[in-house]
Design a protein around this motif. Structure first.
Motif, short mmCIF file in Angstrom:
data_model
loop_
_atom_site.label_atom_id
_atom_site.label_comp_id
_atom_site.label_asym_id
_atom_site.label_seq_id
_atom_site.Cartn_x
_atom_site.Cartn_y
_atom_site.Cartn_z
N VAL A 182 0.86 -1.18 0.00
CA VAL A 182 0.00 0.00 0.00
C VAL A 182 0.89 1.23 0.00
CG1 VAL A 182 -1.83 1.26 1.18
CG2 VAL A 182 -1.76 -1.25 1.30
N ASP A 183 0.80 2.04 -1.03
CA ASP A 183 1.52 3.30 -1.08
C ASP A 183 0.87 4.26 -0.09
OD1 ASP A 183 2.22 6.07 -2.00
OD2 ASP A 183 3.31 4.93 -3.53
N ALA A 184 1.67 4.91 0.76
CA ALA A 184 1.12 5.81 1.77
C ALA A 184 0.40 7.00 1.17
CB ALA A 184 2.23 6.30 2.70
N ASP A 185 0.64 7.28 -0.12
CA ASP A 185 -0.02 8.41 -0.78
C ASP A 185 -1.26 8.00 -1.56
OD1 ASP A 185 1.66 10.48 0.11
OD2 ASP A 185 3.18 9.93 -1.38
N VAL A 186 -1.72 6.77 -1.39
CA VAL A 186 -2.96 6.36 -2.03
C VAL A 186 -4.10 7.21 -1.47
CG1 VAL A 186 -3.53 4.57 -0.36
CG2 VAL A 186 -4.33 4.34 -2.70
N CYS A 191 3.65 -1.27 3.77
CA CYS A 191 3.39 0.14 3.46
C CYS A 191 4.66 0.77 2.96
CB CYS A 191 2.89 0.87 4.71
SG CYS A 191 2.58 2.65 4.44
N TRP A 192 4.56 1.51 1.87
CA TRP A 192 5.70 2.27 1.35
C TRP A 192 5.42 3.75 1.57
CZ3 TRP A 192 7.58 2.69 -4.42
CH2 TRP A 192 8.85 3.28 -4.43
N ASP A 193 6.22 4.36 2.45
CA ASP A 193 6.03 5.76 2.82
C ASP A 193 7.26 6.54 2.35
OD1 ASP A 193 5.35 8.15 3.91
OD2 ASP A 193 5.72 7.59 5.98
N ARG A 194 7.08 7.42 1.37
CA ARG A 194 8.21 8.16 0.82
C ARG A 194 8.43 9.51 1.49
NH1 ARG A 194 5.48 6.10 -3.25
NH2 ARG A 194 4.61 8.10 -3.88
N ASP A 195 7.64 9.85 2.49
CA ASP A 195 7.86 11.08 3.26
C ASP A 195 7.58 10.77 4.73
OD1 ASP A 195 8.20 13.61 4.23
OD2 ASP A 195 6.90 14.59 2.76
#
Length: 363
Positions: A80-84, A104-108
């Motif tokens: 789940v991309d955190a920006d979904v 979860c992939w959180d890029r910020d």
């Protein structure tokens, strides 16, 4: 692995032609033989690109449940991309539905922790949701992964900034127009760094040529006249933008977090000038692959006194480092390792610390 990604719409990114980092990672995993289904919320004008992994639109969580519940339930890995859109709702649904590993992939990560702590963006992320993921891929290194595990209850946190799609970023042969440039979004922290390292250098060297592109290129009468201000170019033009600068100022996003264009600029062979931040010395060899500047005086020393041959070698060595460690394909390999670690750790009841170079680089 049978993989399902829940990613943000491509239109959430400025570069619709190449897609989001989630799309790029999905493509890299598919090249490695994994079946990947990428689910994105449908938006008006959404585009499907030839050659990318299988994609399917959905309307909302109810639509996800009605049409994709069985697919998500049988997947080995659900990311789940955190920006979904409505990330908290989508994330809870994924955690409740999936029988395989949820990630979860959180890029910020600094933004996520700030908002989760204050609960000011509960539609995106909550502390309970963070702790519900067996594996969290975060943007920040240093002490952040350990803090996520110790203070936030995350089972495993691993450093995972977006990799470079190397086929799109390479050096360009052109005559530089500017001595120093910067490309990036606006923030209070970045404005302070920019003022100290670029604007003060421009004031102290009126003969120099400088460029600022992105969110901080607003008109300000107090800024030096020798600073060109422009909108951020589209991603496909970034290599030409970097080639038009003798040196590129690459600022971090936040403490322990690489800026959004650090690896990209290095892949283009840019001669990088960075402010010092913990972990930079593990990503690049300071003085050999990137230069560190604390003041405008440091910046001007490089701009005015570094021989051209040394400048070109600096950029070439930075590019070599990125191609060796920070491409999208290498991120796909890292995800495989981290997923295997999480599954094995869960089966024996104890985490297994990875010794991957990426983990060491940002720790």
């Amino acid at each position: 692995m049978d993989i399902v990604f829940l990613g943000p719409p491509c239109e959430a990114f400025a570069d619709g032609a190449r897609g989001s980092p989630t799309r790029q990672l999905a493509q890299a995993l598919r090249r490695r033989g994994h079946p990947v289904l990428l689910l994105e919320q449908a938006l008006s004008g959404s585009s499907w690109l030839e050659g990318e992994p299988a994609r399917a639109p959905y309307l909302d969580v109810a639509d996800l449940h009605a049409r994709f519940r069985s697919r998500v339930r049988r997947a080995d890995l659900v990311l789940v991309d955190a920006d979904v859109p409505r990330g908290a709702e989508v994330g809870r649904w994924a955690q409740d539905t999936a029988r395989g590993l949820t990630v979860c992939w959180d890029r910020d990560t600094p933004r996520t922790l700030r908002h989760a702590r204050s609960r000011e963006d509960a539609a995106r992320m909550t502390p309970e949701l963070l702790a519900g993921y067996p594996l969290l891929l975060c943007s920040s290194g240093g002490p952040v992964p350990e803090r996520l595990e110790r203070e936030w209850g995350v089972a495993r946190a691993r450093v995972f900034p977006p990799g470079v799609p190397q086929e799109h970023f390479a050096p360009r042969a052109r005559e530089p127009r500017w001595d120093l440039g910067h490309l990036g979004p606006s923030s209070a922290e970045r404005r302070t760094l920019l003022g100290r390292l670029l604007l003060d250098a421009a004031r102290d060297w009126p003969e120099g040529r400088f460029v600022l592109a992105g969110g901080m290129s607003v008109v300000d009468a107090a800024w030096p006249a020798n600073v060109t201000r422009q909108a951020a170019p589209p991603s496909r033009e970034h290599p030409d933008f970097h080639a038009a600068q003798r040196f590129t100022l690459a600022l971090s996003r936040a403490e322990h977090t690489p800026g959004p264009h650090l690896f990209e600029a290095a892949a283009c062979g840019a001669a990088l000038v960075c402010e010092p931040w913990p972990g930079l010395e593990d990503l690049f060899s300071l003085g050999e692959e990137v230069l560190v500047a604390r003041t405008a005086k440091d910046v001007l020393l490089y701009l005015r006194e570094m021989p051209e041959a040394d400048r070109l070698q600096l950029g070439a060595r930075a590019r070599e480092r990125v191609l060796a460690e920070h491409t999208v394909d290498q991120r796909a390999l890292a995800l495989e390792r981290y997923a295997d670690e999480a599954v094995r750790g869960a089966s024996v009841g104890a985490p297994v610390r990875d010794t991957d170079p990426l983990e060491r680089s940002l720790s």
